[in-house]
Design an enzyme around this catalytic site. Sequence first.
Site, PDB file in Angstrom:
ATOM      1  N   ASP A 400      -5.374  38.699  28.513  1.00  0.00           N
ATOM      2  CA  ASP A 400      -4.786  37.395  28.792  1.00  0.00           C
ATOM      3  C   ASP A 400      -5.832  36.296  28.592  1.00  0.00           C
ATOM      4  O   ASP A 400      -6.983  36.439  29.018  1.00  0.00           O
ATOM      5  CB  ASP A 400      -4.276  37.387  30.239  1.00  0.00           C
ATOM      6  CG  ASP A 400      -3.583  36.086  30.608  1.00  0.00           C
ATOM      7  OD1 ASP A 400      -2.530  35.801  30.021  1.00  0.00           O
ATOM      8  OD2 ASP A 400      -4.102  35.380  31.487  1.00  0.00           O
ATOM      9  N   GLU A 436      -4.970  37.585  23.516  1.00  0.00           N
ATOM     10  CA  GLU A 436      -4.174  36.364  23.510  1.00  0.00           C
ATOM     11  C   GLU A 436      -5.142  35.254  23.081  1.00  0.00           C
ATOM     12  O   GLU A 436      -6.029  34.870  23.842  1.00  0.00           O
ATOM     13  CB  GLU A 436      -3.600  36.060  24.893  1.00  0.00           C
ATOM     14  CG  GLU A 436      -2.704  34.833  24.895  1.00  0.00           C
ATOM     15  CD  GLU A 436      -2.147  34.505  26.258  1.00  0.00           C
ATOM     16  OE1 GLU A 436      -0.989  34.067  26.346  1.00  0.00           O
ATOM     17  OE2 GLU A 436      -2.881  34.675  27.262  1.00  0.00           O
TER      18      GLU A 436
END
Length: 764
Positions: A400, A436
């Site tokens: 993330d 990401e």
Amino acid sequence: MKNPPLHRFATRPGFYFTDDGGADVVVRSETADQVWLSVLEGERKPSAFYQDAIRLFETPDVPLAEQIRNHSVCSRIVKQFGVRETLFRMEGPNYGLWYVHLPKAWDGMHYGYRADGAWNPKRDVRFNLNKLLLDPYGKGIDGVMELHPAAFSYACEVENRQVKGSPMGEMSTVDSLGHMPISVAVDDRDNAKHDGDPDHPHVPWSKTVIYEMHVKGFTMNAPWLPKELRGTYAGLAHPGTLAYLQNLGITSVELLPIQAKQSEVFLQESGRTNYWGYNTLNYFCPEPSYATKAAQKQGATAVRQEVIDMVKALHAAGLEVIMDVVYNHSCEGGVAGPTVCWRGLDELPYYRHNDNDGQLVDTTGCGNTFDFTNTHVITFAIDSLRYWAKRIGIDGFRFDLGVSLARLDGKFTHHHPFLHALRSDLLLGNLKLIMEPWDLGDNGWRTGQFSTPFGEWNDRFRDATRQFWICDAQGGGKSSHVGMQEMATRLCGSADLFATEPGRGAASAVNFVACHDGFTLTDLTRYNSKHNEANGENNTDGSDGSLSANFGVEGPSKSPAVVAKREQAALNMLGTLLLSLGTPMILAGDEFGNTQNGNNNAYCQDGPISYMQWDWVKSGAIKKNWQTRRMEAVAELIALRKSLDLYHHEDFFTRLTQIGLLKPSSRVQWFLPDGTMPMEQDWFDSSQRSFAMELLSDDMNVLIVINGENEERQFHLPVQQIWTSAWCSTQVNGQSPRRDDEGDSGSSLWTFPAFSITLMRQQN
């Protein structure tokens, strides 16, 4: 009590059981004056440390720090919570590490740390001995944070569920014991525990189809599961769940965070929870609430075992397990947040700081950012990842806000030490690693700029696909923003983004149209705008630029014409996703039309909005409904993709490319509807919405035909082959391509439905 020699593995932080029945315990704190290990036992049970500990008695107006400083081992009884706390003074710091040997230790033992030192919030130093801290390396966890003054290192009050106090003010004197989660020791010394386990699937990138899901949300309403397994790891391991995933055809499940989590204070203040789990409480232990009630009752070891059994079951079914992990920030939030672990142990080295103002750098939008310029923070993350890979059996990780993990002096670099540590690690470097590629810091969008072997979420594919099939199509193509050039680039693996170094190819692009963050695929075709009122933030949260359309009716519609248009648009996007070069990722539920009722930021919705809706399974048992038809269309499309040996690494970029010796691809050819190859002006004509892409191979050529026009369109297909239609996005509405030159073997004139994507296969 003199400590015996350390266990040979105890040169890194952690809790190490030893053969003498005890444990070596190591924790890092470079700036504490003193650290104590706290062991908690039931007040009404005999203590394992009776002979070693000096009993303390409650003395008014005498702080705990003063009572324990003169004893190497001491204990006290906290009657309010029915526990005996035994405190062991640790030795250190030795290169930033504190050590102690426990004479006795057992699986399931509850423990934590207390750290003493300076209190100077304006200089980012917040030691408070009154706070019982989690072990950053702890393998188990018990309990949850209460919204209580004890949770905060600074003096505050909680009135009407609102925290009132200044993080720059006085130190809190409220003991956090009994109000916060605590660590649980897990004995995992059995080196033979994985003997006989199923082999890891080791699916090559070229064959990978990722399925993003939430453990609880996917299984909570699953009609094939008994109630006790719904919403659990065991429910995901159930044969019925595995059969569903196999029938769909995906190869790899990507689980939203399953590391232990804690809801943000602002959510707790409003009585809400962090459902997605992107607010990590501990990086070594699984989230207990996703385990069955039976496992939770048995304790941390049983919870961990349920996760291991889930991974084994998925492996036995031939499916990989990828974990979504959040190393960019912790659940402690900004300086006004709670003190759970890192803030109380060593705030200065763990977090990024502004210069001398007591505030934290925040490139995550969550109040803090771990400092990955610190070698020990990198080591902490690598140790955690290796644990999940080696001891739990995980096949890969999705990071993330990966850009925050790769900032040096505030600037992104793909040469970051953390990235080198991942790729060079003998275990981690051979797993699927997905970034990401953005964060909220300066120049935070970095899609395509990570290096081999990292895959990356390809948001450009997402936006182009939505724009082409939804927004531009709604305008009839007259004011198109995405034409043939952009779509061809995305279909061909986004070389403009991922041709960054030799050996990096299309598989590095993790293509998606929808993910957990945003509208579901069905909601993209039902709503012009977000409907996040249930989140309690006056519909101000979530993205306002979803590139969606409602096709004339906001929300669900009973109009057959509207439903047909929406369904065709959804299949257009799924077809584009699964027929493009690159690694496709499907959001769980998109294959059968799952909806969140227009909520595009359901991070705090632990309820019906977020749970998969499986009613269609029962209603479609006799007569196929639209959900069943969509699922079958997607399953057929995945099977076709897997049967074609055309989606391997596209060699975008070689050393010869670097010196200017470019060569056109020998595997891809492009055609206009009249059968000619596009000229330069065609590529730059954004209104050109109809074209064909031929993928060439030694075994079987395929043709992907795009008709983005609002009417049927004739195509002259390459005449050197005889073509058959293998899949078309309009088949769910009873339409299909047709050959217009039957009986003429020397021609290939076909008509394709309006707004369609079709896979044509070479006839053997």
